[in-house]
Design a protein around this motif. Structure first.
Motif, short mmCIF file in Angstrom:
data_model
loop_
_atom_site.label_atom_id
_atom_site.label_comp_id
_atom_site.label_asym_id
_atom_site.label_seq_id
_atom_site.Cartn_x
_atom_site.Cartn_y
_atom_site.Cartn_z
N ASP A 87 12.78 8.83 -0.93
CA ASP A 87 11.76 9.36 -0.04
C ASP A 87 11.05 8.22 0.68
O ASP A 87 10.82 7.16 0.10
N LEU A 88 10.66 8.48 1.91
CA LEU A 88 9.86 7.53 2.66
C LEU A 88 8.41 7.68 2.23
O LEU A 88 7.85 8.77 2.26
N ILE A 89 7.81 6.57 1.83
CA ILE A 89 6.39 6.57 1.46
C ILE A 89 5.54 6.55 2.72
O ILE A 89 4.49 7.20 2.79
N GLY A 90 5.96 5.82 3.73
CA GLY A 90 5.21 5.75 4.98
C GLY A 90 5.78 4.66 5.87
O GLY A 90 6.87 4.14 5.62
N THR A 91 5.03 4.33 6.91
CA THR A 91 5.42 3.23 7.79
C THR A 91 4.20 2.36 8.06
O THR A 91 3.06 2.82 8.01
N ALA A 92 4.45 1.10 8.34
CA ALA A 92 3.41 0.16 8.74
C ALA A 92 4.02 -0.76 9.78
O ALA A 92 5.20 -1.10 9.70
N ILE A 110 0.98 7.40 6.06
CA ILE A 110 1.59 7.63 4.75
C ILE A 110 2.06 9.07 4.62
O ILE A 110 1.44 10.00 5.15
N ASN A 111 3.17 9.24 3.92
CA ASN A 111 3.66 10.56 3.54
C ASN A 111 2.61 11.15 2.60
O ASN A 111 2.25 10.54 1.60
N THR A 112 2.11 12.33 2.92
CA THR A 112 0.99 12.93 2.20
C THR A 112 1.21 12.97 0.69
O THR A 112 0.28 12.72 -0.08
N LYS A 113 2.43 13.22 0.25
CA LYS A 113 2.65 13.34 -1.19
C LYS A 113 2.50 12.02 -1.93
O LYS A 113 2.42 11.99 -3.16
N TYR A 114 2.44 10.90 -1.22
CA TYR A 114 2.25 9.59 -1.86
C TYR A 114 0.83 9.04 -1.68
O TYR A 114 0.52 7.95 -2.15
N SER A 115 0.00 9.80 -1.01
CA SER A 115 -1.37 9.37 -0.75
C SER A 115 -2.16 9.27 -2.06
O SER A 115 -1.96 10.05 -2.98
N GLY A 116 -3.05 8.30 -2.13
CA GLY A 116 -3.92 8.17 -3.29
C GLY A 116 -3.38 7.30 -4.41
O GLY A 116 -3.99 7.18 -5.46
N ASN A 117 -2.23 6.65 -4.19
CA ASN A 117 -1.62 5.81 -5.22
C ASN A 117 -1.72 4.32 -4.93
O ASN A 117 -1.16 3.50 -5.65
N GLY A 118 -2.39 3.96 -3.84
CA GLY A 118 -2.54 2.56 -3.47
C GLY A 118 -1.33 1.96 -2.77
O GLY A 118 -1.30 0.76 -2.51
N TYR A 119 -0.33 2.79 -2.45
CA TYR A 119 0.88 2.27 -1.82
C TYR A 119 0.59 1.67 -0.45
O TYR A 119 1.08 0.59 -0.11
N MET A 120 -0.19 2.39 0.37
CA MET A 120 -0.43 1.88 1.72
C MET A 120 -1.30 0.63 1.69
O MET A 120 -1.06 -0.30 2.46
#
Length: 188
Positions: A87-92, A110-120
Motif C-alpha cells: 500500500d502507498l502510505i503517501g507522497t512527499a 497521506i493515505n488516510t488509513k496511515y494517518s496518525g502513525n508519524g509516517y509523514m
C-alpha cells in the motif's frame, strides 16, 4: 553546477519507510487506490483532488513527475512501509525549485488509513534533510492552509519556523472561499 548533472538517488530510506521516485510502470494504480481511499480528506485541502482521477490519469501524473525528476525541476517520492507493505502510505515532494538561490517548497499528503502513525513526519524529516544536506538548499518552505492543523503539525514538530500567515492569500480547495496560508521554513 548544472542541476542536470546532480546525482539524485531514486530511493531514500528511513527507519520505517522507503521513499521511492515514481519511475515504475503501474505506480499509477497504487496512487489511484490511495487517492480513492483518502478522497474526502484530500478533497478538503487539495484542489488537485476535487475529483478522483482515473488509474490512467494517475499514471500520466506520475510519468510527468518522473520527467520532472529527471529534469531536476521537482522531486516527488512515493512512501512505502519498509516492512514490505504494498500500500502507498503517501507522497512527499520537493517542488518549485529555484536553483539560483537554491531553495524549494515541500508538499505532502497521506493515505488516510496511515494517518496518525508519524509516517509523514518521518518522511518529511528525511526529505528536508535530503534537500538541505544533499542538495544544499538554503531554504525549504512548507505552505499550508491555516485551518489544516494536521498538516501544520508536521513542520512545527520538525522545527520549521512559522514565518507568517498570508491572509486571504488563496482559494479553498473547492474554490468557494478565500483562505489564509501559513508559511513555514527551514534554512541552511
Amino acid at each position: 553546477m548544472n542541476p542536470l548533472l546532480l546525482d539524485i538517488p531514486l530511493q531514500l530510506e528511513t527507519e520505517r519507510l522507503i521513499l521511492r521516485a515514481p519511475h515504475q510502470t503501474g505506480d499509477g494504480e497504487i496512487v489511484y487506490e490511495a487517492i480513492r481511499d483518502s478522497f474526502y480528506e484530500l478533497k478538503a485541502w487539495l484542489s488537485l483532488f476535487q475529483e478522483t482521477p482515473t488509474v490512467e490519469e494517475a499514471e500520466i501524473m506520475l510519468r510527468n513527475a518522473h520527467i520532472n525528476f529527471l529534469k531536476r525541476e521537482s522531486f516527488r517520492f512515493l512512501i512505502f512501509d519498509k516492512g514490505g507493505g504494498k500500500d502507498l502510505i503517501g507522497t512527499a515532494s520537493l517542488h518549485r525549485i529555484d536553483w539560483d538561490i537554491p531553495k524549494c517548497e515541500m508538499g505532502y499528503w497521506i493515505n488516510t488509513k496511515y494517518s496518525g502513525n508519524g509516517y509523514m513526519t518521518e518522511a518529511v524529516k528525511e526529505l528536508a534533510n535530503f534537500g538541505l544536506n544533499h542538495l544544499a538548499f538554503k531554504r525549504i518552505e512548507i505552505r499550508c492552509e491555516s485551518r489544516n492543523f494536521k498538516s501544520r503539525f508536521i513542520p512545527e514538530k520538525l522545527g520549521f519556523i512559522l514565518e507568517g500567515t498570508l491572509r486571504n492569500e488563496d482559494l479553498s480547495a473547492d474554490g468557494s472561499k478565500l483562505t489564509d496560508t501559513c508559511i513555514y521554513s527551514k534554512i541552511n
